[in-house]
Enzyme design. Structure first.
Site, PDB file in Angstrom:
ATOM      1  N   HIS A 194       0.863  -1.161  -0.038  1.00  0.00           N
ATOM      2  CA  HIS A 194      -0.125   0.039  -0.041  1.00  0.00           C
ATOM      3  C   HIS A 194       0.806   1.307  -0.002  1.00  0.00           C
ATOM      4  CE1 HIS A 194       0.627  -0.702   4.420  1.00  0.00           C
ATOM      5  NE2 HIS A 194       0.667   0.426   4.530  1.00  0.00           N
TER       6      HIS A 194
HETATM    7  P1  TYD Z   1      -1.732  -3.252   7.285  1.00  0.00           P
HETATM    8  O1  TYD Z   1      -1.531  -1.777   7.452  1.00  0.00           O
HETATM    9  O2  TYD Z   1      -2.465  -3.687   6.339  1.00  0.00           O
HETATM   10  O3  TYD Z   1      -0.546  -4.102   7.924  1.00  0.00           O
HETATM   11  P2  TYD Z   1       1.012  -4.287   6.748  1.00  0.00           P
HETATM   12  O4  TYD Z   1       1.285  -3.124   6.064  1.00  0.00           O
HETATM   13  O5  TYD Z   1       1.989  -4.749   7.654  1.00  0.00           O
HETATM   14  O6  TYD Z   1       0.503  -5.328   5.884  1.00  0.00           O
HETATM   15  O7  TYD Z   1      -2.668  -3.444   8.700  1.00  0.00           O
HETATM   16  C1  TYD Z   1      -2.982  -4.771   9.051  1.00  0.00           C
HETATM   17  C2  TYD Z   1      -4.369  -4.829   9.946  1.00  0.00           C
HETATM   18  O8  TYD Z   1      -4.135  -4.146  11.140  1.00  0.00           O
HETATM   19  C3  TYD Z   1      -5.160  -4.284   9.294  1.00  0.00           C
HETATM   20  O9  TYD Z   1      -6.661  -4.828   9.660  1.00  0.00           O
HETATM   21  C4  TYD Z   1      -5.440  -2.915   9.818  1.00  0.00           C
HETATM   22  C5  TYD Z   1      -4.827  -3.075  11.437  1.00  0.00           C
HETATM   23  N1  TYD Z   1      -4.155  -1.789  11.669  1.00  0.00           N
HETATM   24  C6  TYD Z   1      -4.658  -1.050  12.935  1.00  0.00           C
HETATM   25  O10 TYD Z   1      -5.774  -1.375  13.583  1.00  0.00           O
HETATM   26  N2  TYD Z   1      -3.780  -0.172  13.390  1.00  0.00           N
HETATM   27  C7  TYD Z   1      -2.799   0.060  12.766  1.00  0.00           C
HETATM   28  O11 TYD Z   1      -2.016   1.307  13.214  1.00  0.00           O
HETATM   29  C8  TYD Z   1      -2.162  -0.612  11.715  1.00  0.00           C
HETATM   30  C9  TYD Z   1      -0.708  -0.092  11.011  1.00  0.00           C
HETATM   31  C10 TYD Z   1      -2.954  -1.341  11.260  1.00  0.00           C
END
Ligand code: TYD
Length: 138
Positions: A49
Site C-alpha cells: 500500500h
Molecule cells: P496493514 O497496515 O495492512 O499491515 P501491513 O502493511 O503490515 O501489511 O494492517 C494490518 C491490519 O492491522 C489491518 O486490519 C489494519 C490493522 N491496523 C490497525 O488497526 N492499526 C494500525 O495502526 C495498523 C498499522 C494496522
C-alpha cells in the site's frame, strides 16, 4: 527513488545500548502512533500500500527485513538490519516488506493516527494517483 535513512543516536555503555527518538528532532514529524510487526510467517510479504498523507519511519529493532519502495517511477530495495538506522517513507510511496528473519521486530513510527481512508491499497490506483500529481506539477 533514493531511500532516506536516518542515523539514530546510540548511547552505549557497559550495561548495553539505548536509542531514543524524539519527534521533530530526530525525525521530521511529531509521532502520533507507534506499532510493531513481529512473528512474521516465513516467506510472508506485507505492506502492499501507499498513503496519501501519512509519513513513517521504520526501524528494524531486532533481526532483519527488506523494504521495497516505489514512487511510481523508480523502485529501491532497502535492507533493514541495524537498530541504529531509521528508514523514512514519505507520502505517496508504495511499500512492500519481505524477507523477515524469524526474530525480526519492525518498529514503525507514524505521523498520524490509524485511518483506513488514507491508504491506497490498489497498485493501479496508486499509479494513477501518481500520474495526477505529475499533471499538477506540469
Ligand atoms: P496493514 O497496515 O495492512 O499491515 P501491513 O502493511 O503490515 O501489511 O494492517 C494490518 C491490519 O492491522 C489491518 O486490519 C489494519 C490493522 N491496523 C490497525 O488497526 N492499526 C494500525 O495502526 C495498523 C498499522 C494496522
Amino acid at each position: 527513488m533514493e531511500p532516506v535513512l536516518y542515523p539514530l543516536r546510540k548511547i552505549e555503555n557497559a550495561h548495553g545500548s539505548l536509542t531514543a527518538i524524539e519527534g521533530l528532532r530526530d525525525i521530521p514529524f511529531e509521532i502520533k502512533r507507534v506499532y510493531y510487526i513481529y512473528a512474521v510467517a516465513e516467506g510472508a510479504r506485507r505492506g502492499f500500500h501507499a498513503h496519501h498523507e501519512l509519513r513513517q519511519v521504520l526501524i528494524c529493532v531486532h533481526g532483519s527485513c527488506k523494504v521495497l519502495l516505489d514512487d511510481g517511477v523508480t523502485k529501491a530495495v532497502v535492507v533493514l538490519e541495524d537498530p541504529g538506522q531509521g528508514l523514512y517513507i514519505g507520502r505517496m510511496v508504495w511499500r512492500e516488506m519481505f524477507d523477515f528473519s524469524p526474530d525480526a521486530v519492525l518498529l514503525v513510527l507514524a505521523s498520524d493516527y490509524y485511518d483506513e481512508e488514507d491508504y491506497i491499497r490498489s497498485y493501479d490506483e496508486f499509479l494513477s494517483e501518481c500520474g495526477k500529481q505529475g499533471d499538477l506539477i506540469d
